[in-house]
Design an enzyme around this catalytic site. Structure first.
Site, PDB file in Angstrom:
ATOM      1  N   LYS A 111      -3.131  -4.217   5.106  1.00 24.91           N
ATOM      2  CA  LYS A 111      -3.307  -4.292   3.648  1.00 24.91           C
ATOM      3  C   LYS A 111      -4.742  -4.633   3.243  1.00 24.91           C
ATOM      4  O   LYS A 111      -5.128  -4.420   2.106  1.00 24.91           O
ATOM      5  CB  LYS A 111      -2.327  -5.301   3.034  1.00 24.91           C
ATOM      6  CG  LYS A 111      -0.889  -4.813   3.090  1.00 24.91           C
ATOM      7  CD  LYS A 111       0.038  -5.553   2.133  1.00 24.91           C
ATOM      8  CE  LYS A 111       1.424  -4.924   2.160  1.00 24.91           C
ATOM      9  NZ  LYS A 111       2.410  -5.622   1.345  1.00 24.91           N
ATOM     10  N   LYS A 192       6.216   4.166   8.453  1.00 22.93           N
ATOM     11  CA  LYS A 192       7.511   3.691   7.978  1.00 22.93           C
ATOM     12  C   LYS A 192       7.734   4.097   6.515  1.00 22.93           C
ATOM     13  O   LYS A 192       6.774   4.233   5.756  1.00 22.93           O
ATOM     14  CB  LYS A 192       7.654   2.177   8.156  1.00 22.93           C
ATOM     15  CG  LYS A 192       6.885   1.329   7.161  1.00 22.93           C
ATOM     16  CD  LYS A 192       7.405  -0.104   7.151  1.00 22.93           C
ATOM     17  CE  LYS A 192       6.903  -0.817   5.901  1.00 22.93           C
ATOM     18  NZ  LYS A 192       7.548  -2.052   5.587  1.00 22.93           N
ATOM     19  N   LYS A 195       7.800   1.572  -0.028  1.00 22.64           N
ATOM     20  CA  LYS A 195       7.894   1.586  -1.489  1.00 22.64           C
ATOM     21  C   LYS A 195       6.605   2.049  -2.122  1.00 22.64           C
ATOM     22  O   LYS A 195       6.598   2.599  -3.206  1.00 22.64           O
ATOM     23  CB  LYS A 195       8.080   0.152  -1.980  1.00 22.64           C
ATOM     24  CG  LYS A 195       9.408  -0.421  -1.757  1.00 22.64           C
ATOM     25  CD  LYS A 195       9.417  -1.767  -2.452  1.00 22.64           C
ATOM     26  CE  LYS A 195      10.381  -2.675  -1.766  1.00 22.64           C
ATOM     27  NZ  LYS A 195      10.040  -4.070  -1.920  1.00 22.64           N
TER      28      LYS A 195
HETATM   29  P1  ATP Z   1       7.035  -1.439   1.652  1.00 21.20           P
HETATM   30  O1  ATP Z   1       8.120  -0.435   1.837  1.00 21.20           O
HETATM   31  O2  ATP Z   1       6.251  -1.212   0.387  1.00 21.20           O
HETATM   32  O3  ATP Z   1       6.184  -1.632   2.846  1.00 21.20           O
HETATM   33  P2  ATP Z   1       8.024  -4.076   2.185  1.00 21.20           P
HETATM   34  O4  ATP Z   1       8.219  -3.924   3.637  1.00 21.20           O
HETATM   35  O5  ATP Z   1       6.972  -4.962   1.679  1.00 21.20           O
HETATM   36  O6  ATP Z   1       7.883  -2.722   1.425  1.00 21.20           O
HETATM   37  P3  ATP Z   1      10.229  -5.647   1.193  1.00 21.20           P
HETATM   38  O7  ATP Z   1      10.863  -5.395  -0.108  1.00 21.20           O
HETATM   39  O8  ATP Z   1       9.545  -6.912   1.317  1.00 21.20           O
HETATM   40  O9  ATP Z   1       9.413  -4.371   1.551  1.00 21.20           O
HETATM   41  O10 ATP Z   1      11.284  -5.469   2.349  1.00 21.20           O
HETATM   42  C1  ATP Z   1      12.616  -5.738   2.252  1.00 21.20           C
HETATM   43  C2  ATP Z   1      13.246  -5.572   3.594  1.00 21.20           C
HETATM   44  O11 ATP Z   1      13.267  -4.184   3.963  1.00 21.20           O
HETATM   45  C3  ATP Z   1      12.533  -6.277   4.752  1.00 21.20           C
HETATM   46  O12 ATP Z   1      13.485  -6.919   5.560  1.00 21.20           O
HETATM   47  C4  ATP Z   1      11.851  -5.164   5.521  1.00 21.20           C
HETATM   48  O13 ATP Z   1      11.740  -5.472   6.872  1.00 21.20           O
HETATM   49  C5  ATP Z   1      12.804  -4.016   5.298  1.00 21.20           C
HETATM   50  N1  ATP Z   1      12.126  -2.711   5.392  1.00 21.20           N
HETATM   51  C6  ATP Z   1      11.095  -2.251   4.647  1.00 21.20           C
HETATM   52  N2  ATP Z   1      10.755  -0.996   4.992  1.00 21.20           N
HETATM   53  C7  ATP Z   1      11.622  -0.633   5.986  1.00 21.20           C
HETATM   54  C8  ATP Z   1      11.805   0.564   6.755  1.00 21.20           C
HETATM   55  N3  ATP Z   1      11.056   1.642   6.573  1.00 21.20           N
HETATM   56  N4  ATP Z   1      12.784   0.582   7.682  1.00 21.20           N
HETATM   57  C9  ATP Z   1      13.583  -0.495   7.860  1.00 21.20           C
HETATM   58  N5  ATP Z   1      13.468  -1.639   7.171  1.00 21.20           N
HETATM   59  C10 ATP Z   1      12.502  -1.733   6.247  1.00 21.20           C
END
Ligand code: ATP
Ligand code: LTN
Length: 328
Positions: A111, A192, A195
């Site tokens: 980031k 991955k 969002k």
């Molecule tokens: P971003 O998708 O923007 O990277 P983030 O990882 O910051 O989002 P959070 O909302 O904090 O998203 O994550 C919520 C949960 O979803 C966490 O437990 C994270 O590990 C899980 N997660 C996020 N992206 C994935 C993915 N592609 N596959 C599986 N689990 C995920």
């Protein structure tokens, strides 16, 4: 009963990765664990947020928790900033963590890449996450695989405090799903599903309508040999789709391979569209029912009170062990 804690950031667009990696586990754990699920708004402000949108996103995520099946009668659901203990313990733990270990966090490196300077909160964010978890004497943390490094750091900090002071914290364990633990982006299966990615067809959001779901899946990157086979190394695109199909339908990957033997990606994708639309339809309708209800606000207020009662006990213990305050 063992205690479970997890959090999701209110940054919009909850997608299949969040659902299959984390939220699905939240629901499964409810029956035989004491579960606490948080909307981590203090984490969200580590990057710039529009205040109005942030508040809407808090309610969006809360409504999605309930829509996927988190039951407020069984679990505590609340907003992080409604419980002051998170920020308070966050500071105490900041004083117990080292710039060296924080510099190694890959999420921070990603980031802050190519930036001369980054917000301090982005750097110390894993410490706040450790505070979230330790504040509730958590045994189990269900998260996606991408959070493994943060969970390990939390365990290190907790062990360090326990060794240095009186035993203060429960040492938590991460819980990661094998299948579906890491859902990849549809347009680039080496990244991955996220969002924040610009291309909306890189993800399927839980609230996408059937037309959008169809478009995103039909456009999903595969390969040119046209064989439906699970092989992450050589065929990451179709492997990711197989994975999604399998977790949503409950059919094993091997059975899916057999089902699509001799058929092309077109047939496979068409069926996957159907499976996905069917899986998300009840989530969407439950979400619409609850998103603007007074019930949702009441659930969050009640959740914050229950969470705060636990947090206050932990904070009293922390202050006692560290010699903070007057002690009476
Ligand atoms: P971003 O998708 O923007 O990277 P983030 O990882 O910051 O989002 P959070 O909302 O904090 O998203 O994550 C919520 C949960 O979803 C966490 O437990 C994270 O590990 C899980 N997660 C996020 N992206 C994935 C993915 N592609 N596959 C599986 N689990 C995920
Ligand atoms: N860092 C996590 C969200 C998060 C979390 C937590 C998860 C914040 N605090 C405590 C589990 C437990 C993320 O970005 N996915």
């Amino acid at each position: 009963m063992k205690r479970v804690f997890s959090g999701v950031q209110p940054t919009g667009n909850i997608h299949l990765g969040n659902y299959l990696g984390a939220l699905k586990q939240f629901v499964e754990l409810q029956d035989d664990h004491e579960c606490i699920y948080c909307i981590v708004d203090e984490h969200a402000i580590t990057v710039p947020q529009d205040p109005k949108a942030l508040r809407e996103h808090i309610l969006d995520v809360a409504a999605l928790y309930l829509a996927v099946g988190v039951d407020p009668k069984k679990s505590i659901v609340f907003v992080q900033s409604d419980v002051p203990g998170h920020a308070e313990l966050g500071w105490v733990l900041t004083c117990q963590s080292y710039t060296g270990e924080l510099s190694r966090m890959t999420q921070f490196k990603d980031k802050s890449k190519n930036k001369e300077s980054a917000p301090t909160g982005l750097f110390t964010y894993p410490v706040l996450m450790a505070a979230d978890i330790l504040l509730y004497d958590t045994d189990i943390v269900p998260v996606g695989n991408d959070q493994k490094q943060h969970i390990e750091l939390c365990r290190d900090i907790a062990t360090r405090v326990n060794n240095k002071y009186k035993k203060t914290f429960v040492i938590p364990e991460g819980r990661y799903l094998k299948e579906g633990a890491r859902i990849m982006a549809l347009d680039d299966p080496t990244k991955k599903m996220s969002k924040s990615a610009e291309n909306i067809h890189s993800r399927i959001s839980l609230l996408d309508d059937p037309a959008k779901i169809k478009k995103s899946i039909m456009k999903a990157t595969t390969d040119s040999d046209g064989v439906v086979k699970f092989d992450v190394e050589n065929k990451p695109g179709i492997s990711n789709l197989l994975n999604i199909y399998s977790v949503l339908s409950g059919i094993s990957v091997e059975d899916l391979e057999a089902k699509y033997e001799g058929k092309g990606y077109g047939d496979f994708k068409k069926d996957l569209v159907e499976v996905t639309v069917e899986a998300l339809a009840p989530i969407r309708s439950r979400y619409e029912e609850i998103r603007h209800s007074e019930e949702l606000i009441e659930i969050l207020k009640d959740g914050a009170q229950r969470a705060d009662a636990i947090a206050q006990k932990t904070m009293a213990r922390v202050k006692d062990h560290f010699g903070l305050g007057l002690g009476r």
